[in-house]
Design a protein around this motif. Structure first.
Motif, PDB file in Angstrom:
ATOM      1  N   SER A  55     -15.418   8.663  25.314  1.00  0.00           N
ATOM      2  CA  SER A  55     -16.421   9.323  24.486  1.00  0.00           C
ATOM      3  C   SER A  55     -16.843   8.354  23.394  1.00  0.00           C
ATOM      4  O   SER A  55     -16.432   7.204  23.388  1.00  0.00           O
ATOM      5  N   CYS A  56     -17.680   8.810  22.481  1.00  0.00           N
ATOM      6  CA  CYS A  56     -18.092   7.968  21.349  1.00  0.00           C
ATOM      7  C   CYS A  56     -17.086   8.161  20.222  1.00  0.00           C
ATOM      8  O   CYS A  56     -17.126   9.169  19.509  1.00  0.00           O
ATOM      9  N   CYS A  57     -16.169   7.222  20.079  1.00  0.00           N
ATOM     10  CA  CYS A  57     -15.136   7.263  19.048  1.00  0.00           C
ATOM     11  C   CYS A  57     -14.294   8.536  19.101  1.00  0.00           C
ATOM     12  O   CYS A  57     -13.773   8.999  18.082  1.00  0.00           O
ATOM     13  N   GLY A  58     -14.156   9.105  20.297  1.00  0.00           N
ATOM     14  CA  GLY A  58     -13.324  10.289  20.466  1.00  0.00           C
ATOM     15  C   GLY A  58     -13.949  11.580  19.999  1.00  0.00           C
ATOM     16  O   GLY A  58     -13.361  12.641  20.125  1.00  0.00           O
ATOM     17  N   ALA A  59     -15.197  11.499  19.458  1.00  0.00           N
ATOM     18  CA  ALA A  59     -15.777  12.666  18.802  1.00  0.00           C
ATOM     19  C   ALA A  59     -16.761  13.435  19.660  1.00  0.00           C
ATOM     20  O   ALA A  59     -16.996  14.618  19.414  1.00  0.00           O
ATOM     21  N   THR A  60     -17.364  12.791  20.641  1.00  0.00           N
ATOM     22  CA  THR A  60     -18.379  13.456  21.454  1.00  0.00           C
ATOM     23  C   THR A  60     -17.779  13.895  22.783  1.00  0.00           C
ATOM     24  O   THR A  60     -16.609  13.657  23.071  1.00  0.00           O
ATOM     25  N   ASN A  76     -13.916   3.316  28.177  1.00  0.00           N
ATOM     26  CA  ASN A  76     -13.956   2.429  27.017  1.00  0.00           C
ATOM     27  C   ASN A  76     -15.394   2.146  26.573  1.00  0.00           C
ATOM     28  O   ASN A  76     -15.872   1.012  26.621  1.00  0.00           O
ATOM     29  N   ILE A  77     -16.085   3.186  26.141  1.00  0.00           N
ATOM     30  CA  ILE A  77     -17.467   3.048  25.699  1.00  0.00           C
ATOM     31  C   ILE A  77     -17.570   2.091  24.516  1.00  0.00           C
ATOM     32  O   ILE A  77     -18.375   1.169  24.503  1.00  0.00           O
ATOM     33  N   MET A  78     -16.755   2.319  23.505  1.00  0.00           N
ATOM     34  CA  MET A  78     -16.802   1.506  22.289  1.00  0.00           C
ATOM     35  C   MET A  78     -15.776   0.384  22.301  1.00  0.00           C
ATOM     36  O   MET A  78     -16.034  -0.714  21.829  1.00  0.00           O
ATOM     37  N   THR A  79     -14.596   0.658  22.822  1.00  0.00           N
ATOM     38  CA  THR A  79     -13.429  -0.169  22.535  1.00  0.00           C
ATOM     39  C   THR A  79     -13.336  -1.421  23.382  1.00  0.00           C
ATOM     40  O   THR A  79     -13.802  -1.476  24.514  1.00  0.00           O
ATOM     41  N   ASP A  80     -12.690  -2.427  22.791  1.00  0.00           N
ATOM     42  CA  ASP A  80     -12.236  -3.598  23.522  1.00  0.00           C
ATOM     43  C   ASP A  80     -10.782  -3.365  23.926  1.00  0.00           C
ATOM     44  O   ASP A  80     -10.096  -2.520  23.354  1.00  0.00           O
ATOM     45  N   ASP A  81     -10.313  -4.127  24.884  1.00  0.00           N
ATOM     46  CA  ASP A  81      -8.943  -3.971  25.390  1.00  0.00           C
ATOM     47  C   ASP A  81      -7.966  -4.715  24.485  1.00  0.00           C
ATOM     48  O   ASP A  81      -8.032  -5.933  24.349  1.00  0.00           O
ATOM     49  N   ILE A 127     -28.005  -0.445  19.822  1.00  0.00           N
ATOM     50  CA  ILE A 127     -26.765  -0.073  19.137  1.00  0.00           C
ATOM     51  C   ILE A 127     -25.764  -1.188  19.433  1.00  0.00           C
ATOM     52  O   ILE A 127     -25.518  -1.510  20.592  1.00  0.00           O
ATOM     53  N   PHE A 128     -25.207  -1.776  18.380  1.00  0.00           N
ATOM     54  CA  PHE A 128     -24.364  -2.949  18.562  1.00  0.00           C
ATOM     55  C   PHE A 128     -23.037  -2.795  17.827  1.00  0.00           C
ATOM     56  O   PHE A 128     -22.967  -2.195  16.754  1.00  0.00           O
ATOM     57  N   SER A 129     -22.008  -3.367  18.421  1.00  0.00           N
ATOM     58  CA  SER A 129     -20.754  -3.607  17.718  1.00  0.00           C
ATOM     59  C   SER A 129     -20.791  -5.039  17.199  1.00  0.00           C
ATOM     60  O   SER A 129     -21.029  -5.972  17.970  1.00  0.00           O
ATOM     61  N   VAL A 130     -20.590  -5.207  15.904  1.00  0.00           N
ATOM     62  CA  VAL A 130     -20.544  -6.548  15.318  1.00  0.00           C
ATOM     63  C   VAL A 130     -19.227  -6.724  14.571  1.00  0.00           C
ATOM     64  O   VAL A 130     -18.718  -5.787  13.946  1.00  0.00           O
ATOM     65  N   THR A 131     -18.665  -7.912  14.684  1.00  0.00           N
ATOM     66  CA  THR A 131     -17.502  -8.279  13.886  1.00  0.00           C
ATOM     67  C   THR A 131     -17.972  -9.314  12.868  1.00  0.00           C
ATOM     68  O   THR A 131     -18.438 -10.388  13.239  1.00  0.00           O
ATOM     69  N   VAL A 132     -17.888  -8.949  11.588  1.00  0.00           N
ATOM     70  CA  VAL A 132     -18.430  -9.772  10.511  1.00  0.00           C
ATOM     71  C   VAL A 132     -17.294 -10.315   9.654  1.00  0.00           C
ATOM     72  O   VAL A 132     -16.372  -9.581   9.279  1.00  0.00           O
ATOM     73  N   TYR A 133     -17.381 -11.599   9.353  1.00  0.00           N
ATOM     74  CA  TYR A 133     -16.438 -12.306   8.479  1.00  0.00           C
ATOM     75  C   TYR A 133     -17.158 -12.664   7.185  1.00  0.00           C
ATOM     76  O   TYR A 133     -18.339 -13.036   7.207  1.00  0.00           O
ATOM     77  N   ALA A 134     -16.460 -12.553   6.054  1.00  0.00           N
ATOM     78  CA  ALA A 134     -17.016 -13.023   4.780  1.00  0.00           C
ATOM     79  C   ALA A 134     -15.870 -13.303   3.818  1.00  0.00           C
ATOM     80  O   ALA A 134     -14.765 -12.770   3.958  1.00  0.00           O
ATOM     81  N   GLU A 135     -16.146 -14.143   2.830  1.00  0.00           N
ATOM     82  CA  GLU A 135     -15.141 -14.572   1.864  1.00  0.00           C
ATOM     83  C   GLU A 135     -15.526 -14.146   0.454  1.00  0.00           C
ATOM     84  O   GLU A 135     -16.701 -14.140   0.097  1.00  0.00           O
TER      85      GLU A 135
END
Length: 293
Positions: free
Chosen positions: A29-34, A42-47, A258-266
């Motif tokens: 589902s979408c984050c377990g909520a829908t 694994n709609i959203m998740t990575d393994d 709709i995107f999953s992004v992993t963002v790094y910042a300092e």
């Protein structure tokens, strides 16, 4: 849709229920909520299963990336996980920071905190702590963390600018974050934008990608980098609950992404004495397939 406090209560109630659901239900589902989809898994998740420190009992399949794999956690670091759930990312972070470090998980859903503490006690970790609290006002002192991670949580928070300000506050000078989240390019159909279930499902609470990155830059973070990006495709059997046939066709043929992004910042400031892997080296190892990814 609702006031900020009403949205928070929707998320609390939904994630209290999700804490007791089967992982397979959350993943489909979408984050377990829908509603669950029969089309994909694994709609959203990575393994996570091959990542060092992974604990199956703590994996509720609620993330949208692998931020801990990109976070460059060093031995002895203090790591904070925002929206720690059952503890999965905390336990992976604990593997990286070791016995000399400390990991703090923050969550505002009491059943999640309880589940995480049970998992931690079972593993015998004395340097992993779970705190009940709102990440818009973290129960953490200034300049505490070397690293902050989070996995598909900021999209659930009504005031994202407050969270980013709090991240800046609790990071040490020279500290950094690696956060996976859902962002948008283009506008969602109105039926999705104003649905509470899709909000709890990590979709309608997401903001525009450029706005998201702009909040981070405006707060004063430096070296802002997208470490990973992937498209999120919501299956038709979920979308059809919210859109009629014509609306579904328009959405799928339109320009909304709709995107999953992993963002790094300092956080600017003096670096710690102990050496760190350069971000460029981390990215190169990920791209070559020889490193953390």
């Amino acid at each position: 849709m609702s006031t900020s406090e009403e949205l928070k209560q929707i998320v609390k109630d939904k994630y209290a229920k999700i804490a007791t659901q089967e992982t397979a239900v959350n993943a489909s589902s979408c984050c377990g909520a829908t509603v669950s989809s029969g089309e994909v898994y694994n709609i959203m998740t990575d393994d996570y299963s091959a990542v060092d420190g992974y604990e199956a009992d703590a994996d509720l399949a609620l993330g949208c990336g692998l931020p801990t794999a990109f976070a460059n956690i060093q031995k002895g670091d203090v790591v904070i996980d925002l929206g720690s759930g059952a503890g999965n990312d905390c336990f992976i972070a604990r593997h990286e920071t070791g016995e000399t470090g400390k990991v703090i998980g923050i969550d505002f859903t009491e059943p999640m905190i309880e589940k995480a503490r049970i998992n931690s006690d079972k593993l015998g970790y004395n340097n992993v702590e779970f705190r009940y609290g709102d990440i818009e006002k973290m129960p953490v002192a200034d300049d505490t963390a070397d690293v902050i991670v989070s996995n598909c949580v900021l999209n659930l928070v009504p005031n994202k600018k407050n969270v980013i300000a709090e991240i800046f506050r609790v990071l040490k000078p020279g500290g950094h974050f690696s956060i996976s989240d859902i962002v948008l390019v283009g506008e969602l159909p109105e039926a999705l934008q104003h649905d509470a279930e899709m909000y709890a499902g990590c979709v309608s609470g997401a903001i525009q990608k450029e706005e998201y990155l702009g909040f981070i830059e405006d707060q004063g973070f430096s070296n802002i980098t997208i470490q990973k990006e992937k498209t999120i495709d919501i299956p038709d059997d979920i979308l059809s609950k919210y859109l009629d046939e014509e609306g579904l066709a328009q959405f799928k043929s339109g320009s909304t992404g709709i995107f999953s992004v992993t963002v790094y910042a300092e956080k600017p400031g003096a670096k710690k004495d102990k050496p760190r892997v350069k971000l460029s080296e981390l990215q190169n190892s990920c791209e070559s397939g020889s490193g953390c990814c």
